[in-house]
Design a protein around this motif. Structure first.
Motif, short mmCIF file in Angstrom:
data_model
loop_
_atom_site.label_atom_id
_atom_site.label_comp_id
_atom_site.label_asym_id
_atom_site.label_seq_id
_atom_site.Cartn_x
_atom_site.Cartn_y
_atom_site.Cartn_z
N ALA A 143 30.30 -34.69 -101.83
CA ALA A 143 31.14 -34.78 -102.10
C ALA A 143 32.43 -34.91 -102.65
CB ALA A 143 31.22 -36.20 -100.89
N SER A 144 33.44 -34.33 -102.24
CA SER A 144 34.60 -33.98 -103.10
C SER A 144 34.59 -33.73 -104.31
CB SER A 144 35.24 -35.34 -103.28
OG SER A 144 37.12 -35.34 -103.41
N GLY A 145 34.41 -34.22 -106.04
CA GLY A 145 34.30 -33.67 -107.50
C GLY A 145 32.92 -32.70 -107.58
N GLY A 146 32.09 -33.30 -106.93
CA GLY A 146 30.44 -32.66 -106.33
C GLY A 146 30.63 -31.37 -105.87
N TYR A 147 31.78 -31.55 -104.69
CA TYR A 147 31.73 -29.68 -104.41
C TYR A 147 32.09 -29.21 -105.53
CZ TYR A 147 32.33 -25.84 -101.74
OH TYR A 147 32.13 -24.74 -100.81
N TYR A 148 33.95 -29.50 -105.92
CA TYR A 148 34.32 -28.83 -107.00
C TYR A 148 33.20 -28.74 -107.91
CZ TYR A 148 38.70 -28.55 -110.07
OH TYR A 148 39.68 -28.01 -110.70
N ILE A 149 32.74 -29.06 -108.30
CA ILE A 149 31.32 -28.32 -109.44
C ILE A 149 30.99 -27.13 -108.64
CG2 ILE A 149 32.34 -30.78 -110.78
CD1 ILE A 149 28.76 -31.24 -110.30
N ALA A 150 30.66 -27.91 -107.80
CA ALA A 150 30.05 -26.36 -106.82
C ALA A 150 30.12 -24.93 -107.12
CB ALA A 150 29.08 -27.32 -105.89
N ALA A 151 31.80 -25.13 -106.94
CA ALA A 151 32.23 -23.88 -106.25
C ALA A 151 31.87 -22.76 -107.13
CB ALA A 151 34.10 -24.06 -106.16
N PRO A 152 31.83 -23.11 -108.29
CA PRO A 152 32.03 -21.40 -109.06
C PRO A 152 30.56 -21.20 -109.70
CG PRO A 152 32.48 -23.44 -111.03
CD PRO A 152 32.40 -24.17 -108.61
#
Length: 331
Positions: A143-152
């Motif tokens: 979630a949140s930062g966990g998705y942030y790092i997954a986006a690229p």
């Protein structure tokens, strides 16, 4: 000098020496592990699946809150997420000529804005400069930062019941002004400017202060949206509609184009091998080296028990005193 006075002096000396020793020991325990044990390896490679020897996939595990602990994790926290070590593991996989790709197994509610951004930038660098694909395998929570790092990432996989999303920014503190007033406690603050004690826990926030912090939140939020628009190649209006802070299951994230496929780590490995096209290449994982800090942490837990918990709580309170911008899912 009487015997009682000698006894009192001896007791005082013993207490002083004991107090100094405890202070010194805990200061050492709070030192930056990377400085104290600079010779310890950051990579301990273990084979998950033996293959044909024509290359390998590296699995990195990101477990826990993404935060640097002010770059000074204690020996007592040697087994938790270590931001500096994780970045070094990414570098090690990038620079290893035998590595064809990287899987990041993510299980986190997110964390600091800066730390999440550092991981994001490292993933982009690995893919663009080293030409190595990075796949993300979401565990129970990304979630949140966990998705942030997954986006690229090149490909993002989620389990159908993964909890993800929570796209947004949060900054929070506790206001105890009414409680302090009931207890007759007054806070005396001498400051150099009107905003030096912004988000003080002992007084109400002013409208100007709230606007200052809201502007910071909005800036970080826009950055989050930009990351998803670029990484997922989605229209901005679609991302903004999704980025209202709500959480999604893996199934919902897949339907919203936030992830590419559904599956667990084994599924990711199987697909990744096919995509690389070298057959069943080796799959290894980087584990935390079982050096002195790790051994000490386990030993301290066994011998100190509740006392260790009290010390860890003291560290948490000290580190949490200042509000921080967070890409973090909170219940």
């Amino acid at each position: 000098m009487s015997g009682k006075r000698w006894t009192a002096l001896i007791i005082a000396a013993v207490l002083f020496i004991a107090s100094s020793a405890v202070t010194t020991v805990f200061s050492v325990f709070s030192m930056d592990l990377d400085d104290l044990f600079d010779g310890e390896e950051v990579v301990d490679e273990h084979v998950l699946e033996s293959g044909n020897g024509r290359g390998k996939i590296v699995v990195l595990h990101l477990n826990g809150v993404i935060q640097s602990s002010y770059d000074a994790p204690s020996l007592f926290e040697a087994s938790t997420y270590n931001h500096g070590r994780f970045l070094k593991q990414l570098d090690a996989a990038a620079n290893d000529g035998t590595v064809d790709g990287i899987i990041i197994s993510v299980n986190t509610p997110g964390g600091g804005v800066m730390e999440s951004d550092q991981i994001h930038d490292k993933i982009v660098e690995i893919q663009e400069d080293y030409r190595k694909p990075v796949y993300v395998s979401m565990g129970s929570m990304a979630a949140s930062g966990g998705y942030y790092i997954a986006a690229p990432a090149t490909q993002v996989f989620a389990h159908p019941q993964t909890m993800t999303g929570s796209i947004g920014v949060i900054m929070q503190s506790i206001n105890v002004s009414e409680l302090a007033e009931d207890l007759g406690i007054q806070s005396e603050v001498i400051k150099s400017g009107p905003y030096k004690d912004i988000m003080s826990a002992t007084r109400e926030m002013t409208d100007d202060e709230r606007q200052i912090l809201q502007d910071m939140i909005d800036e970080s939020y826009d950055r989050f949206v930009d990351i998803i628009v670029e990484g997922r190649e989605l229209p901005r209006d679609q991302v903004e509609e999704l980025a209202d802070g709500r959480i999604y299951t893996g199934n919902q994230a897949y339907e919203a184009d936030l992830v590419d496929e559904l599956g667990d780590l084994d599924d990711v490995i199987e697909v990744f091998r096919d995509d690389i096209g070298k057959g069943d290449i080796d799959v290894v994982e980087y584990r935390q080296p079982l050096g002195f800090p790790s051994l000490f942490g386990a030993t301290a837990q066994a011998f100190l028990g509740d006392q260790l918990s009290v010390y860890s709580m003291k560290e948490w309170i000290q580190q949490s005193h200042a509000p921080r911008l967070m890409y973090l899912y909170t219940e």
